[in-house]
Write an enzyme that holds these catalytic residues in place. Structure first.
Site, PDB file in Angstrom:
ATOM      1  N   GLU A 232      30.207  37.658  56.493  1.00  0.00           N
ATOM      2  CA  GLU A 232      30.813  37.550  55.168  1.00  0.00           C
ATOM      3  C   GLU A 232      31.890  36.485  55.068  1.00  0.00           C
ATOM      4  OE1 GLU A 232      33.155  40.920  57.227  1.00  0.00           O
ATOM      5  OE2 GLU A 232      31.163  40.010  57.302  1.00  0.00           O
TER       6      GLU A 232
ATOM      7  N   HIS B 292      31.033  38.431  61.916  1.00  0.00           N
ATOM      8  CA  HIS B 292      31.238  38.691  60.481  1.00  0.00           C
ATOM      9  C   HIS B 292      30.485  37.659  59.635  1.00  0.00           C
ATOM     10  CE1 HIS B 292      34.410  41.816  60.748  1.00  0.00           C
ATOM     11  NE2 HIS B 292      34.669  41.221  61.899  1.00  0.00           N
TER      12      HIS B 292
ATOM     13  N   SER C 191      45.163  41.202  25.646  1.00  0.00           N
ATOM     14  CA  SER C 191      46.277  40.434  26.195  1.00  0.00           C
ATOM     15  C   SER C 191      46.143  38.953  25.928  1.00  0.00           C
ATOM     16  CB  SER C 191      46.348  40.659  27.711  1.00  0.00           C
ATOM     17  OG  SER C 191      45.239  40.063  28.352  1.00  0.00           O
ATOM     18  N   GLY C 192      44.963  38.528  25.489  1.00  0.00           N
ATOM     19  CA  GLY C 192      44.701  37.103  25.346  1.00  0.00           C
ATOM     20  C   GLY C 192      44.065  36.525  26.586  1.00  0.00           C
ATOM     21  N   GLY C 193      44.023  37.309  27.667  1.00  0.00           N
ATOM     22  CA  GLY C 193      43.439  36.848  28.914  1.00  0.00           C
ATOM     23  C   GLY C 193      41.936  37.014  28.950  1.00  0.00           C
ATOM     24  N   VAL C 194      41.348  36.534  30.030  1.00  0.00           N
ATOM     25  CA  VAL C 194      39.897  36.549  30.179  1.00  0.00           C
ATOM     26  C   VAL C 194      39.359  37.974  30.197  1.00  0.00           C
ATOM     27  CG1 VAL C 194      37.977  35.897  31.683  1.00  0.00           C
ATOM     28  CG2 VAL C 194      39.937  34.365  31.427  1.00  0.00           C
ATOM     29  N   ASP C 195      39.976  38.852  30.981  1.00  0.00           N
ATOM     30  CA  ASP C 195      39.428  40.195  31.188  1.00  0.00           C
ATOM     31  C   ASP C 195      39.371  41.000  29.901  1.00  0.00           C
ATOM     32  OD1 ASP C 195      39.403  39.407  33.841  1.00  0.00           O
ATOM     33  OD2 ASP C 195      41.307  40.396  34.302  1.00  0.00           O
ATOM     34  N   SER C 196      40.495  41.067  29.188  1.00  0.00           N
ATOM     35  CA  SER C 196      40.508  41.877  27.970  1.00  0.00           C
ATOM     36  C   SER C 196      39.638  41.254  26.887  1.00  0.00           C
ATOM     37  CB  SER C 196      41.941  42.081  27.460  1.00  0.00           C
ATOM     38  OG  SER C 196      42.524  40.863  27.046  1.00  0.00           O
ATOM     39  N   THR C 197      39.558  39.916  26.863  1.00  0.00           N
ATOM     40  CA  THR C 197      38.717  39.243  25.875  1.00  0.00           C
ATOM     41  C   THR C 197      37.250  39.573  26.097  1.00  0.00           C
ATOM     42  OG1 THR C 197      40.281  37.410  25.650  1.00  0.00           O
ATOM     43  CG2 THR C 197      38.030  37.013  24.929  1.00  0.00           C
TER      44      THR C 197
ATOM     45  N   CYS D  99      30.380  44.417  63.084  1.00  0.00           N
ATOM     46  CA  CYS D  99      31.543  44.539  63.954  1.00  0.00           C
ATOM     47  C   CYS D  99      31.777  45.996  64.378  1.00  0.00           C
ATOM     48  CB  CYS D  99      32.768  43.930  63.292  1.00  0.00           C
ATOM     49  SG  CYS D  99      34.133  43.621  64.440  1.00  0.00           S
TER      50      CYS D  99
END
Length: 510
Positions: free
Chosen positions: A169, A167, A221-227, A79
């Site tokens: 994408e 585009h 935190s118990g979340g996916v990322d920190s785990t 573009c």
């Protein structure tokens, strides 16, 4: 030369989608702002120029020096990027008579050109521009047109340089992924080796080298990322990792103890810290969303500073920052895209906190984090947990935050989330939560008039949080959930359901 792709961001709303599509091909890429080109380009095997809200004809048009890229590396200009190649290299770009926006069909495809290998004549593409290329540079060859755009695709003779007005994408370009694959794999010669297994192997090795035998503190935190970050670091440095789970008083109902119990058998060294009173005191009376985030981030840092002194010789603070956090907080690594909101775990540490930061997931999108977690043999139930914002319920309570409001929202949220699980809907939703609105509405309960709080339920489907659509939950479920909330949560007499998509809305309300 590494197997990497450099994406130069000119401020397009689609730049992050380019990165997503490239990574879906198992090819690593990075987004950098056009006005901060990396000094060392040797690690990049191909370059992609993004679109832009600017016009190449404007005095303030982005105009980076591409002398070390064009003609020297495989280059795909999308573009604005294509118009840039034409305008600044002898072609002619002019304003379109009408805005060229929406679906179009490719025509006159050069079937001998590797760029269009297996691309069908009439294949649908997506246009989004107000300027158009009237004349190509002398050494350029047209590869395809559409009904309204003569130069929909072109190449530069003697170079691996391609320009496309559409585009590839976006979802609406039906064979966009194949076009990107043709360029990156068949033309640029990149290998499709960036897999979760390869990421784990490379990252663990890098963490071992970077950290050595030094100690690291990580906020769980118990979340996916920190785990996933914790397990990745544990694999690299073992017992040198010290995990801390902070109760900021803004967690879901019973979440503090439940999270501690979850990690008990994972072999991680985890300490629970209840700092809820400290956070709530700092938030007292503050209603501005950005200030609430900053307060929570500040207290979060203070708590970690306190805890770091209890871990002898701790040198590092690890965070579960992921790529959307970085993109939304600092405009695609400092580029021209608009900042949406700040994130509490993005932006570094104050000078007084003498810890270095390590963020092993900061270049991953959410779905990539989950795939890495699966490679690390983390349980599906934990990997499938819905994202939960770092500032917690503070940004789901519109206005000031009090202990009473937190308690109300915890009860509402528990009914909603547990209901999704009971109805088999939880895994069909990417993220769900409840918002406590800063308004009271009149109601009737029994023979009495009430004037109580309104809550909004939100459930969206997405892959990485960059875009999201609201989920069409069954009316029967919404009816049952609404009745249960109103009957069981004192102080609430009205429930609404949010049917806004992102964009133009965001997933959270603050």
């Amino acid at each position: 030369m590494q197997n990497n792709v450099l994406i130069l961001d000119f401020g397009s709303q689609y730049t992050q989608l380019i990165a997503r599509r490239v990574r879906e091909l198992n090819i690593f890429c990075e987004i950098k702002p056009y006005n901060h080109l990396p000094e060392d380009l040797s690690e990049y095997k191909a370059v992609i120029l993004s679109g832009s809200p600017f016009s190449v004809r404007a005095d303030d048009a982005p105009h980076p020096d591409l002398s070390q890229i064009k003609g020297k590396k495989p280059l795909l200009a999308i573009c604005y990027g294509a118009q840039y190649l034409a305008h600044f290299h002898g072609g002619n770009v002019a304003a379109s008579n009408t805005r060229e926006y929406g679906r179009a069909k490719l025509a006159g495809i050069d079937s001998e050109e590797p760029f269009f290998y297996e691309i069908r004549e009439g294949s649908q593409v997506w246009m989004s521009h107000s300027d158009t290329i009237k004349q190509l540079p002398e050494n350029a060859v047209k590869l395809a047109s559409t009904n309204d755009v003569e130069h929909a695709a072109f190449k530069i003779d003697g170079e691996l340089t391609y320009g496309i007005q559409f585009h590839p994408e976006v979802y609406h370009t039906k064979q966009g992924g194949l076009i990107l694959e043709n360029f990156l794999v068949h033309i640029a010669g990149l290998e499709q080796t960036w897999t979760p297994d390869a990421f784990v192997e490379t990252t663990v090795a890098e963490l071992k080298t970077k950290i050595g035998s030094e100690k690291v503190i990580l906020g769980l935190s118990g979340g996916v990322d920190s785990t996933v970050a914790a397990v990745l670091l544990h694999r690299a440095i073992g017992d040198h990792l010290h995990c801390i789970f902070v109760n900021n008083g803004l967690l879901r109902k019973n979440e503090f103890q439940e999270v501690l119990d979850q990690y008990e058998h994972m072999g991680l060294n985890v300490k629970g810290v209840d700092a809820s009173a400290r956070f709530l005191k700092a938030l007292a009376g503050e209603a501005d969303p950005e200030k609430k985030r900053k307060i929570i981030g500040g207290v979060f840092i203070d708590v970690f500073d306190d805890e770091s002194h209890k871990v002898e010789d701790a040198k590092w603070l690890a965070q579960g920052t992921i790529y959307p956090d970085v993109i939304e907080s600092v405009s695609a690594t400092g580029g021209p895209s608009a900042t949406i909101k700040s994130h509490h775990n993005v932006g570094g540490l104050p000078d007084f906190m003498k810890l270095k930061v390590v963020e092993p997931l900061k270049m991953l999108f959410k779905d990539e984090v989950r795939r890495v977690g699966a490679t690390l043999n983390i349980e599906d139930e934990r990997l499938g947990r819905h994202p939960f914002p770092g500032p917690g319920l503070a940004i789901r309570i519109l206005g000031d935050v009090t202990e009473e409001k937190v308690s109300i929202l915890q009860e509402v949220d528990a009914i909603f989330i547990n209901g999704l699980k009971e109805w088999g809907l939880y895994n069909e939703v990417w993220q769900a939560g409840a918002m406590l609105l800063p308004v009271n509405s009149v109601g009737v309960m029994g023979d009495e008039r009430t004037y109580e709080k309104c809550v909004a339920l939100r459930a969206v489907e997405s892959t990485d949080g960059m875009t999201a659509d609201w989920v069409n939950l069954p009316y029967e479920f919404l009816q049952k959930t609404s009745n249960e909330i109103i009957n069981k949560v004192p102080g609430v007499n009205r429930v609404v359901y949010d049917i806004s998509s992102k964009p133009p809305a965001t997933i959270e309300w603050e």
